[in-house]
Write a protein that holds these residues in place. Sequence first.
Motif, short mmCIF file in Angstrom:
data_model
loop_
_atom_site.label_atom_id
_atom_site.label_comp_id
_atom_site.label_asym_id
_atom_site.label_seq_id
_atom_site.Cartn_x
_atom_site.Cartn_y
_atom_site.Cartn_z
N GLY B 121 24.12 18.19 10.25
CA GLY B 121 24.11 16.79 10.71
C GLY B 121 22.76 16.12 10.51
N THR B 122 22.59 15.05 11.30
CA THR B 122 21.37 14.26 11.20
C THR B 122 20.61 14.34 12.53
OG1 THR B 122 22.71 12.73 9.95
CG2 THR B 122 20.51 11.96 10.54
N VAL B 123 19.30 14.24 12.43
CA VAL B 123 18.48 14.19 13.65
C VAL B 123 17.92 12.78 13.75
CG1 VAL B 123 16.55 15.24 14.87
CG2 VAL B 123 17.85 16.59 13.21
N TYR B 124 17.97 12.20 14.93
CA TYR B 124 17.42 10.86 15.12
C TYR B 124 16.21 10.92 16.04
CZ TYR B 124 21.63 8.92 13.02
OH TYR B 124 22.63 8.60 12.16
N ALA B 125 15.14 10.27 15.63
CA ALA B 125 13.93 10.22 16.47
C ALA B 125 13.07 9.05 16.02
CB ALA B 125 13.14 11.51 16.32
N THR B 126 12.17 8.62 16.87
CA THR B 126 11.28 7.51 16.50
C THR B 126 10.14 8.06 15.64
OG1 THR B 126 9.88 7.82 18.42
CG2 THR B 126 11.72 6.31 18.67
N GLU B 127 9.45 7.15 14.99
CA GLU B 127 8.41 7.59 14.06
C GLU B 127 7.27 8.34 14.76
OE1 GLU B 127 6.62 4.54 11.72
OE2 GLU B 127 5.53 6.00 10.50
N PRO B 128 6.70 7.81 15.87
CA PRO B 128 5.62 8.57 16.51
C PRO B 128 6.09 9.94 16.97
CG PRO B 128 5.77 6.37 17.45
CD PRO B 128 6.95 6.53 16.57
N THR B 129 7.34 10.01 17.42
CA THR B 129 7.85 11.30 17.87
C THR B 129 7.80 12.30 16.73
OG1 THR B 129 9.30 10.15 19.38
CG2 THR B 129 9.85 12.43 18.92
N VAL B 130 8.24 11.87 15.55
CA VAL B 130 8.26 12.78 14.40
C VAL B 130 6.85 13.15 14.00
CG1 VAL B 130 9.00 13.05 12.04
CG2 VAL B 130 10.40 11.74 13.63
N GLN B 131 5.98 12.13 13.90
CA GLN B 131 4.62 12.41 13.43
C GLN B 131 3.87 13.32 14.38
OE1 GLN B 131 3.95 11.87 10.59
NE2 GLN B 131 5.05 10.08 9.84
N ILE B 342 -2.68 3.87 15.11
CA ILE B 342 -1.91 3.04 14.17
C ILE B 342 -0.50 2.72 14.65
CG2 ILE B 342 -3.19 3.74 12.11
CD1 ILE B 342 -0.78 5.62 11.53
N PHE B 343 -0.08 3.35 15.74
CA PHE B 343 1.28 3.10 16.21
C PHE B 343 1.33 1.90 17.14
CE2 PHE B 343 1.87 7.80 15.43
CZ PHE B 343 2.68 7.62 14.32
N ALA B 344 0.80 0.77 16.67
CA ALA B 344 0.62 -0.37 17.56
C ALA B 344 1.91 -0.77 18.26
CB ALA B 344 0.06 -1.53 16.78
N GLU B 345 3.00 -0.83 17.51
CA GLU B 345 4.23 -1.38 18.11
C GLU B 345 4.78 -0.48 19.22
OE1 GLU B 345 6.72 -0.16 14.24
OE2 GLU B 345 7.94 -0.81 15.93
N TRP B 346 4.29 0.75 19.31
CA TRP B 346 4.81 1.67 20.31
C TRP B 346 3.92 1.71 21.56
CZ3 TRP B 346 9.43 3.46 18.68
CH2 TRP B 346 9.69 3.38 17.31
N LEU B 347 2.87 0.89 21.55
CA LEU B 347 1.91 0.96 22.66
C LEU B 347 2.24 -0.06 23.74
CD1 LEU B 347 -1.37 1.22 20.58
CD2 LEU B 347 -0.31 3.01 21.93
N CYS B 348 1.59 0.11 24.88
CA CYS B 348 1.77 -0.84 25.97
C CYS B 348 1.21 -2.19 25.53
CB CYS B 348 1.08 -0.35 27.22
SG CYS B 348 -0.69 -0.19 27.05
N HIS B 349 1.60 -3.23 26.23
CA HIS B 349 1.26 -4.59 25.84
C HIS B 349 -0.26 -4.77 25.69
CE1 HIS B 349 1.60 -8.87 25.47
NE2 HIS B 349 0.70 -9.01 26.42
N ASN B 350 -0.98 -4.24 26.66
CA ASN B 350 -2.43 -4.36 26.68
C ASN B 350 -3.06 -3.85 25.40
OD1 ASN B 350 -4.32 -5.31 28.24
ND2 ASN B 350 -4.29 -3.67 29.77
N LYS B 351 -2.57 -2.70 24.98
CA LYS B 351 -3.15 -2.09 23.79
C LYS B 351 -2.65 -2.78 22.53
CE LYS B 351 -4.39 2.43 25.53
NZ LYS B 351 -5.64 1.86 26.03
N GLN B 352 -1.42 -3.27 22.60
CA GLN B 352 -0.89 -3.99 21.44
C GLN B 352 -1.75 -5.19 21.11
OE1 GLN B 352 3.17 -5.20 21.25
NE2 GLN B 352 3.94 -3.14 21.63
N THR B 353 -2.19 -5.90 22.17
CA THR B 353 -2.96 -7.12 21.91
C THR B 353 -4.30 -6.78 21.26
OG1 THR B 353 -3.73 -6.96 24.15
CG2 THR B 353 -1.98 -8.53 23.75
N LYS B 354 -4.79 -5.58 21.53
CA LYS B 354 -6.08 -5.20 20.94
C LYS B 354 -5.99 -5.05 19.43
CE LYS B 354 -8.50 -3.03 24.68
NZ LYS B 354 -9.20 -1.85 25.12
N VAL B 355 -4.76 -4.82 18.96
CA VAL B 355 -4.59 -4.65 17.53
C VAL B 355 -5.02 -5.91 16.79
CG1 VAL B 355 -2.87 -4.21 15.74
CG2 VAL B 355 -2.79 -2.97 17.88
N TYR B 356 -4.88 -7.04 17.46
CA TYR B 356 -5.24 -8.30 16.82
C TYR B 356 -6.71 -8.64 16.98
CZ TYR B 356 -0.23 -8.42 16.93
OH TYR B 356 1.08 -8.08 16.80
#
Lengths: 852, 658
Positions: B121-131, B342-356
Amino acid sequence: MSLRESWFIARARHRFAMTPECALLLPGVCAALADPRQPCSDDTCLEKLLDWFRVLTRFDPTVNLVQDNPCLTELITSVLALPEPSPSILSFTLRLAGILAASETRFQHLQQEQLLLRLFGRDGPLNSALWEDASVRSGWVAGVHSMVHHQPALRFLCNGGGIDVIFTLQGDPSLFVASAASQLLVHVLTFSVESETTKPLSTTDCDWPACAQMIIKHIEDSLQSSSASHIEQSLKLLTGLFDSCRAMWTKVLWLCIAKQIKSFLTEETVQAQHMLANLLLKMAWSPVFSDTEGSFWALVTSALEHLTPVQAGPLAVGVLRLYKCPQDVRMQALTVLLQPMDCILRAASQPLEYAGLLDESVSDPTTVESLLSSKSSCASLLCQTLAHLEQLLSLIHLHVDLPYASLLRSLMAILQFCNGFLSPASPLGSTISRILINCLRVQKSALDVLAALSERKGCDALIGSLFDVLLAYLESPNTSPTVLKKAFQATSKWLVRLQGPSCSNSQRQQTEKILEDVFLVLQKRLCSPSWEVRDSSLEFLTVLIKYLRDQDEFRQSLLSSEVPRLTENLLEDPESYVRASAVTAVGHLAFITYFAPESPVVGSQYNKENTVAKLQEILSTDSEGFPRRAVINIFTKWLRQGCTGQLEDTEQFVSRVIQIVEHDLDWEVRLGGLELVEVFCSKTICQLGHPTCPYAPVLSTVTSSIHQNESLQIFCRAKLFGFLFRSLCDCDKPLGQRACDILLCLKSNFYPFGTVEDSQGIEDSPPGPSIAWLQRTLRQGSLAQNFPTEGGNGVDFQDPESMMLALGTVGLEDLHDELNRCSDHVEKSPQSLLRDILATVGTVEENEADCY
Amino acid sequence: MKLYCLSGHPTLPCNVLKFKSTTIMLDCGLDMTSTLNFLPLPLVQSPRLSKLPGWVLKDGSTFLDKELKECSGHVFVDSVPEFCLPETELLDLSTVDVILISNYHCMMALPYITEYTGFTGTVYATEPTVQIGRLLMEELVNSIERVPKAQSASMWKNKEVQRLLPAPLKDAVEVSMWRKCYTMPEVNAALSKIQLVGYSQKIELFGAVQVTPLSSGYALGSSNWIIQSHYEKVSYVSGSSLLTTHPQPMDQASLKNSDVLILTGLTQIPTANPDGMVGEFCSNLAMTVRNGGNVLVPCYPSGVIYDLLECLYQYIDSAGLSNVPFYFISPVANSSLEFSQIFAEWLCHNKQTKVYLPEPPFPHAELIQTNKLKHYPSIHGDFSNDFKQPCVVFTGHPSLRFGDVVHFMELWGKSSLNTVIFTEPDFSYLDALAPYQPLAMKCVYCPIDTRLNFIQVSKLLKEVQPLHVVCPEQYTQPPPTQSHRTDLMIDCQPPPMSYRRAEVLTLPYKRRYEKIEIMPELADSLVPLEIKPGISLATVSAVLHTKDNKHVLQLPPKPPQPPTSKKRKRVSDDVPECKPLKPLLSGSIPVDQFVQTLEKHGFSDVKVEDTAKGHIVLLQEAETLIQIEEDSTHIICDNDEPLRVKLRDLVLKFLQKF
C-alpha cells in the motif's frame, strides 16, 4: 457650652468663614451653574464646592450665609425654573439645599422662599422625568440626609410623605441609591428616637415617636412579608442601625422583631440566612446585647448551627474576636471554623490514626463533607476557613485554645492533597484530593495559615514532617512562583522558630539536616530561569540572615553551601529587581562573612573590598533605580550597625558614597544618601562624645567645643554640607525637608540651646558676599529654582568656618516651615476653586490660578 | 468496524482500523525500551564494560556467561540491541491498504512493516515528519552500525532459559519477536513508499473513505487524522499538544462530531508540568556549570531540543553562562538544525512571521553564529580538537545504550561535579543508568513532555464530544506508582473503551446509511407525487452501478430493440432484462363502498366478515373470497380467470397508482 468650647467655635467660625474674595466670586459661579447654555462643570469641582459649603456651615448655624449671599437661593430658584435642568446640576442643587437647610434658621429661610417643598416635596423632581436619573435620586437622598438634623426638618419629611419615598428607594435599581436610602432611614430613625422621646423606652412602655413609629412599622411589615427583597432590605437597615447606634432603645426595638428574625433561621422558605450572620455580628459588637444572660446569645448559637458553613464562617470568626462572649458560644463558633479542617484530617488519615480536631458528638460533619466533595464549593469553603483561621491566629490574645497540633496536621494534609503527595485513606479523601490537586488558591491560603501557626506552641513533634511538606513545595518544579513565595515565607517563619534557645541535641541535629536541605534547594532556586523565583529566593535568604545570623548552625550551614557564591553572582543579574534583592542579600550576608569577628569566608569570588567596590560600582553605574536604592540602603544599614568602621576610614567611605549619589537621577537614591548622612552625623557626634548624646560621658565646655570643631571638620572634609545645602533646593520636596531636618539637627548641635542668641555678634557682622548669596539663593531656590552649580559664588562648603556661619545665619526654621507647607496650598483654596469653575465657563478672561 | 491493536505502548501506537472495506494502519511506533536490557555499545573500547563478569546461574551453570553480563546487581544481554516490533500475527499485514503516520516518533517501525510483511500500500505523512523521521532512523542505524558486535546472543531467548533469568529479562514479552535494527537501504525503501500530504488535505481511499491530516501541535508536521465516510467519522488523535511551543497549534475544531475518537499519545509524565521542568533543567544546568562541572543531555536530534535551545538562548546570558560551550553531537545534527528553519509553514504563527523578517525562526541559528552552540556529526574529528570543559553536550541516544552519549557517560560518570539531565520521557532514567552504576555524577530527571495531560484531555473531550472514545488501557486507570491519583486517567461519559496489545476491538458503531448518486437524466424523469402534505414520492427504476465504492443510479436501458442483425451485442449481456413496469399502488379500500360496487356489478350475495387484520368479502355464489387487509388484498377463486380479473379491476378502482 464651656468657655473653651465657645472660644473654639468662634475661632473655627472665623477660620472657615467666607472671605470677601470668595463672596465676590460666588454670584458669578452661581449664575454660571444655573445657566443651561454653559457647559456643565465637572463633577469633581461640584463635589469640592459642596465640601466647601459643608465646612462653611459646620460651625455657623446662622442665616447669614444665605442672607449675605442671595445668589445661593437664586441659584436654587433658577435651577427649579429651568424646563430641563441637567441631572448633575439638579443633583448638586438638591445636595446644596440639604447642606444649607441643615441648620434650623437657614431651613426656615429656605422654607419662606418656598424652595424646600419644590425640591424635596411631591411636586419636585420626585414626580418629574428627571427622577429616572440615578444621580437625581442620589442627590435627593443626600440632600434629605444633610437636612434632617433638627425637628422642623424631621416634621417636614414625615408630614410631606418623604418617608415613603425613602422606603421605595431602598429597593432602587442603583445600588448606591439603595444603600444611601437605607443609611438615611437609620439616620432618621435614630434622630427621631433620640430627639423626640422624653422618657426612656422600654418593652412595656414603648411609645415610639411618630416618625420612628412609621419606620419600625415598615420594618415589621417587611419582615413579615413573603417578599425576599423586602426582608433583605429590612435586615440591611437593621444591620446598619445596630452597627451605628449603641443606645439602649435598640434593644427595645430588637425585642419587637426578635421572634420574626429567629424564624428565618429555621424556615427554609425564606432566603434571608445570608444576611443574618452580618446582622448578628453587628449586634454582637454592640454593648447593648453583650449581656450574657439575654436570649441574644442563644440566637447566635442557633445561627451558628443552622447557617451553612460558608454563611456562618464570618459570624464565627467575629464572635471569636469578641472580648465579652459566653464561652459556649465561643466553642460553637470554633466548631464552625474547625469543622472543615477536621473533615480534611479525617479524610486524609486512617480511622483512629489521629484524634480529629473536634469531638464527633458535638458536630455533624455531613454538610461540610458534602460541601468539600463538590468541585464548586470545596476550594472556596477551604479558602474562607483558612482566611478566618489566619485572622484568628494573628490575634495576640485569643480567648479560646485552638488544637494547634491537629490544626497543623490538617494543614499539612491540605498541602499534600494539593500537590498530590497524599494517598487518601477514604472515598471522601479521594474526592477531595481530586478536586484540590494543583489548586493554587488553597495552597496559598494554607501556607499563610502555616506561617501564622509558627508563632504558636505545641507542634514540636510534627516539625520533621512539616519540613518534609515544605521542602517538597520548595523543591517541586511544579510549584508556581506565587506559591513558592508563600512557601518561602512559611519556611522562614518555622526556621526562626526552630532556632529557639531550648534545643536538645537531637533537635539540633534535626535542625542541621533541615538547614542543609533548605540551602540545597535554595541553591537550585537561585539559578532558576524565572526572575520571580530568583527574586523571592533572595528575599528568603535575606530574611533568614536577618533573624538567624547569630545562630551557629545557621551560619555554618549557609557558609558551607554554594548559596553565598551564587548570591554574589546575582549582583550581575539582567533583571533589575533581582539585582536589587541580590544587593540586599549580599549586604546582609556581609554581616556573617566580612563583618563577623571570625569572618570565615570560603571560596567567594569577592573579598570584603571587592564586595564594597562591586556595590559602589552598582551605585554609580547601574541603569535602574532599584539596585542603586538597595545599595544606598545597605550602606546606611552597615553604617548604622557600625560595620563600616572595620572597612576603612568611614569618613572617606561616606564621602565617596555622597559624591556618587548626589547627582543620581532617582530621588529615592538621593534621599537614601541623606539618610546615610544623617546616620553618619549622629554617629560621629556620638563618637566624639557631644553631651547631647545620651550615652556619651559628660564633657566640659572646653572639650565640647573642641569636639564640635572636630566633628565639623570631619563633616566638611566628607563634603556633607554641599550635598545638604544643595538638597534644600532639590526639586523633589522630601529631599529638601530631610536636608533641612538634618541641618537643623546639626545647628542644634553646634549652637546648643540659646547659643545662637548669644552669638548675635555673628549675625550682626556682615555675613560676607558668599553667605548672603547662599541665603538669597535658598530663599528663591526653595520656591522653584534649582541650586546653581557648585562654588559658583564662592561658597566654600568644605570650610568649617563658613559652614558654622551658614548654619547660624541661614533661616533654616523658616525654610523648614515653608518646605513643610503643602505644595498645593494655593491651588486648594476656595478662591482657586471658584475661579476654576468660572474659567471653565469662560467668564474670567485671566486665569491666574493653576489648577492641576 | 474493527480495531486491531498491535502495540501495547500508549505513546508508540500501532493500530489497524478496518472500516468500510479499507484496512488502515494508524501509526507504526517502535518500542525501544527493549534495548534497556542490553549492554551499551561504547564507541571507544571501555575497559569497565569489557571486564564485567558473566552471569552465572544459581546452580553454578555458566553456559550463559558469554551472553549475559552482570553489573551492579543487574543482568544485561551482551549483544547488539534489539527492538520489540508491533504484533505481526494478529492480522495479515499485507492486506493493509494505507499507513497514516502522525509524527516522526511514531514511524520508527515502518521499515519492519513495509519491507518484511508483503505490504503493497501507500504511507501518508507530512513532509517534516518524513524528513525528521529519516534523520531519526539515520541516527539510529548509524549509531548501531558503527559499533559492530562480534557476537549475537540468542540462547537467552529460549523460553526454558528465559524462565531462569532474573527480572526484568525474565518478564520481557515476546523476546522471540525482537529484531535487530534495520539497514539504511531498508529505510530508504520504506520512505520511498510515503506520499507527502499537507494539513487539511483530503485524500480519497478507494472512494470509500476520506482521510485528512490535521495539525496536532506536538512536533513539526505532527498530525491527527480524520477518517470519514459520508455518514461516519473516526478521529485518530495521537501525540497532540496545546502548549505554545514551536509547531503549528492543534486543530481541535475539526475533531468535533466524531462517532469514534481513538486517543493515544498522551503525556507520559502527567505530574510534570513542562514549564516547571524547563525551569528545573535550566537551574540544574547552571548550577553544575557554575561549579565547574559538565552537563550531559541525552536527547533525540529533533523535537524538544529546539525548545530547550530556545530557552537556553534566553537564559545563558542572564545566568552568566555566555562563555560555556554548548555541543550538539549527532550524525544528523546539522541537518536537524537546518531543517527546522525551513519548514516555515509548519511552525507556530509567531515563528512563521519571522520568516518574512531577516531573522531565522529559531534562535539557535544565532547561537551557532556566535559560536555558543557547535554541532558535530560525532565525537571523532573536529570535535576532539574543539572540545573544552566545562561544557554542555546534547547527544543521543536517550536510552544510553548506543550513540555518542555512551562515551560521555563513561568519560564523566566518575565525577560528582558533572550532571546528566534526562529530558526525554521515553525511558525510565533509572533503568537507563543501570549499566553505568556505580555512578558518581549527579542525575537529574526533568522529563519534558508537551503532549496532552488529563486535564487538557477532559477539556478537549468536552469540547469535541465524540460518541465513543477508544484508548489504551493505561489511560483508564491511575498510574501504577500513584494509584491514589484518580485525576490521572480519562474521565468521560460513556466510559472509554480500552485496548491492549494483541487485542481486537469491535467498535460500537453500526453503519446505517450509504450515499447513492442519481444521474441527472434519471432525476429528470422522476415525477414526485404528493401523498401527504410535504411528502412526495416517486418510483425509481434504475440500474445500480457500483464502482470504487461509489454507488450511482443510472437510467435503465431501453427495452431491447428487435435485433437488427443476427449478432447480439455483447453489452446487452450485462444489462438485466427489463420488463414493463407495473405501477405501485397506495390507499385503502372502504369496505362498504366496495360492497356497493360489487352489487352494482351484479354480485348479489355479498357477505362481509370482520377479521383481526381486516375484512373478508365472501361471494357465495361464485365461491370466491376477497381478503382485504391493511397491506395486502387477495382474491381467491377457483380457476375463473375472467372473474379474478374483473374483481381485481374493481379493487384497483379504489387505489391510487403511481
